[in-house]
Write a protein that holds these residues in place. Structure first.
Motif, PDB file in Angstrom:
ATOM      1  N   ASN A   1      33.660  39.270  52.253  1.00  0.00           N
ATOM      2  CA  ASN A   1      35.089  38.975  52.868  1.00  0.00           C
ATOM      3  C   ASN A   1      36.099  39.148  51.552  1.00  0.00           C
ATOM      4  N   TRP A   2      37.430  39.759  52.051  1.00  0.00           N
ATOM      5  CA  TRP A   2      38.341  40.085  50.955  1.00  0.00           C
ATOM      6  C   TRP A   2      39.536  39.487  51.343  1.00  0.00           C
ATOM      7  N   ILE A   3      40.447  38.977  50.524  1.00  0.00           N
ATOM      8  CA  ILE A   3      41.756  38.463  50.794  1.00  0.00           C
ATOM      9  C   ILE A   3      42.983  39.238  50.117  1.00  0.00           C
ATOM     10  N   VAL A   4      43.873  39.656  50.725  1.00  0.00           N
ATOM     11  CA  VAL A   4      44.745  40.667  50.150  1.00  0.00           C
ATOM     12  C   VAL A   4      45.711  39.826  49.677  1.00  0.00           C
ATOM     13  N   ARG A   5      46.174  40.061  48.239  1.00  0.00           N
ATOM     14  CA  ARG A   5      47.261  39.185  47.461  1.00  0.00           C
ATOM     15  C   ARG A   5      48.240  40.352  46.980  1.00  0.00           C
ATOM     16  N   HIS A   6      49.614  40.219  47.451  1.00  0.00           N
ATOM     17  CA  HIS A   6      50.464  41.433  47.001  1.00  0.00           C
ATOM     18  C   HIS A   6      51.036  40.931  45.494  1.00  0.00           C
ATOM     19  N   ILE A   7      51.365  41.857  44.928  1.00  0.00           N
ATOM     20  CA  ILE A   7      51.915  41.737  43.564  1.00  0.00           C
ATOM     21  C   ILE A   7      53.524  42.186  43.874  1.00  0.00           C
ATOM     22  N   ASP A   8      54.542  41.351  43.358  1.00  0.00           N
ATOM     23  CA  ASP A   8      55.870  41.420  43.789  1.00  0.00           C
ATOM     24  C   ASP A   8      56.382  42.376  42.637  1.00  0.00           C
ATOM     25  N   ILE A   9      55.860  43.496  42.412  1.00  0.00           N
ATOM     26  CA  ILE A   9      56.117  44.407  41.234  1.00  0.00           C
ATOM     27  C   ILE A   9      56.098  45.602  41.509  1.00  0.00           C
ATOM     28  N   ASP A  10      56.905  46.664  41.431  1.00  0.00           N
ATOM     29  CA  ASP A  10      56.612  47.963  41.713  1.00  0.00           C
ATOM     30  C   ASP A  10      55.580  48.569  40.721  1.00  0.00           C
ATOM     31  N   ILE A  11      54.341  48.879  41.277  1.00  0.00           N
ATOM     32  CA  ILE A  11      53.430  49.430  40.063  1.00  0.00           C
ATOM     33  C   ILE A  11      52.169  50.051  40.723  1.00  0.00           C
ATOM     34  N   PHE A  12      51.801  51.247  40.307  1.00  0.00           N
ATOM     35  CA  PHE A  12      50.587  51.908  40.532  1.00  0.00           C
ATOM     36  C   PHE A  12      49.439  51.157  39.720  1.00  0.00           C
ATOM     37  N   ILE A  13      48.550  50.810  40.184  1.00  0.00           N
ATOM     38  CA  ILE A  13      47.544  50.136  39.399  1.00  0.00           C
ATOM     39  C   ILE A  13      46.291  50.982  39.127  1.00  0.00           C
ATOM     40  N   PRO A  14      46.083  51.649  37.871  1.00  0.00           N
ATOM     41  CA  PRO A  14      44.786  52.378  37.865  1.00  0.00           C
ATOM     42  C   PRO A  14      43.643  51.455  37.233  1.00  0.00           C
ATOM     43  N   ARG A  15      44.073  50.370  36.717  1.00  0.00           N
ATOM     44  CA  ARG A  15      43.287  49.364  35.982  1.00  0.00           C
ATOM     45  C   ARG A  15      43.472  48.140  36.198  1.00  0.00           C
ATOM     46  N   ILE A  16      42.451  47.195  36.402  1.00  0.00           N
ATOM     47  CA  ILE A  16      42.594  45.778  36.264  1.00  0.00           C
ATOM     48  C   ILE A  16      41.514  45.108  35.298  1.00  0.00           C
ATOM     49  N   ASP A  17      41.863  44.084  34.652  1.00  0.00           N
ATOM     50  CA  ASP A  17      40.632  43.317  33.898  1.00  0.00           C
ATOM     51  C   ASP A  17      41.131  41.800  34.077  1.00  0.00           C
TER      52      ASP A  17
END
Length: 277
Positions: free
Chosen positions: A50-66
């Protein structure tokens, strides 16, 4: 998609978004994160069931998370106009704080090798480093204007970067200085990602083509001497694809995703430390 048999079969999972998914990072056997192209982070605590959606309140295209742990994580990317962005969360992705903004460089990849020290790379050879958990970022001289796409630090002193036109860069002093290593253009034409088991042994992946991505071939190269010499251990027999991102679950077992120009999706698997795929 989720597999429970080492990639032999895959089961689709509903995750609450119809947007394209870009990056994935698991911090332990249960908790993981995925980014999509529309400033969303998806979080699971049950091995991807199961997955929970969390929004980032910043205008950004995200190629990488760490993510460093279940609570602390970074996203890097860019917004329209090639504006590079770094954001950080301390609460598992519920809230985000913008840490950095660059008006002319897209940011592509990020790697932290402890809680305080991290490296980010991006277009036109940009390298950013922090030594205080992202509170401040300073630039380093990469010696190239090529786009940088991949990072790996097998230890706190030794690191590697990969990028367009087969660019391969190495540091042995925690990123204080970087040295370019010339890659044989008969083996590879562009590099996307790298993974090293030790300071000397590792692989790089990317593509071999004569003119464009649309007629490229996916390639994997391996080194045992810190990049001084390379052996090509895989080249695809289909055109229109490049190797993209690397993930190893042990010293022997690893996976490489393949970016396709069109048609079916594929990935590579090794069970002998990258010698065969």
């Amino acid at each position: 998609l989720k597999t429970s048999d080492a990639g032999a079969s895959w089961v689709p999972k509903s995750i609450g978004t119809t947007q394209s998914l870009i990056s994935i990072d698991f911090v332990n056997d249960s908790v993981g994160f995925i980014s999509d192209i529309n400033s969303k982070i998806l979080r699971t605590t049950d091995i991807g069931e199961n997955w929970i959606v969390r929004h980032i309140d910043i205008d950004i295209f995200i190629p990488r998370i760490d993510f460093l742990n279940e609570m602390t994580g970074y996203v890097v990317g860019y917004r329209s106009g090639s504006i590079g962005v770094i954001a950080k969360t301390n609460d598992g992705g519920l809230t985000w704080t913008q840490q950095y903004l660059n008006n002319s460089r897209q940011l592509i990849d990020v790697s932290f090798f402890n809680d305080s020290v991290g490296i980010i790379v991006g277009n036109f050879g940009i390298i950013l480093k922090t030594t205080n958990s992202g509170n401040n970022w300073f630039t380093q001289n990469s010696g190239t204007l090529k786009n940088l796409r991949g990072i790996d630090f097998p230890d706190e002193n030794t690191g590697y970067l990969t990028g367009d036109s087969g660019i391969f860069i190495k540091t042995t002093n925690k990123g204080a200085s970087w040295t370019s290593i010339v890659m044989d253009q008969n083996l590879v034409r562009s590099l996307v990602d790298c993974y090293f088991w030790s300071a000397d042994s590792g692989i790089v992946v990317g593509g071999y083509n004569t003119s464009s991505y649309s007629n490229g071939y996916a390639v994997v190269l391996i080194t045992y001497n810190g990049g001084a010499t390379w052996q090509r251990v895989f080249i695809s027999n289909r055109s229109g694809e490049w190797c993209w991102k690397i993930s190893f679950v042990s010293r022997q077992i690893g996976y490489v995703s393949i970016e396709r120009h069109s048609g079916f999706s594929y990935f590579l698997k090794t069970t002998n430390g990258g010698q065969n795929w």
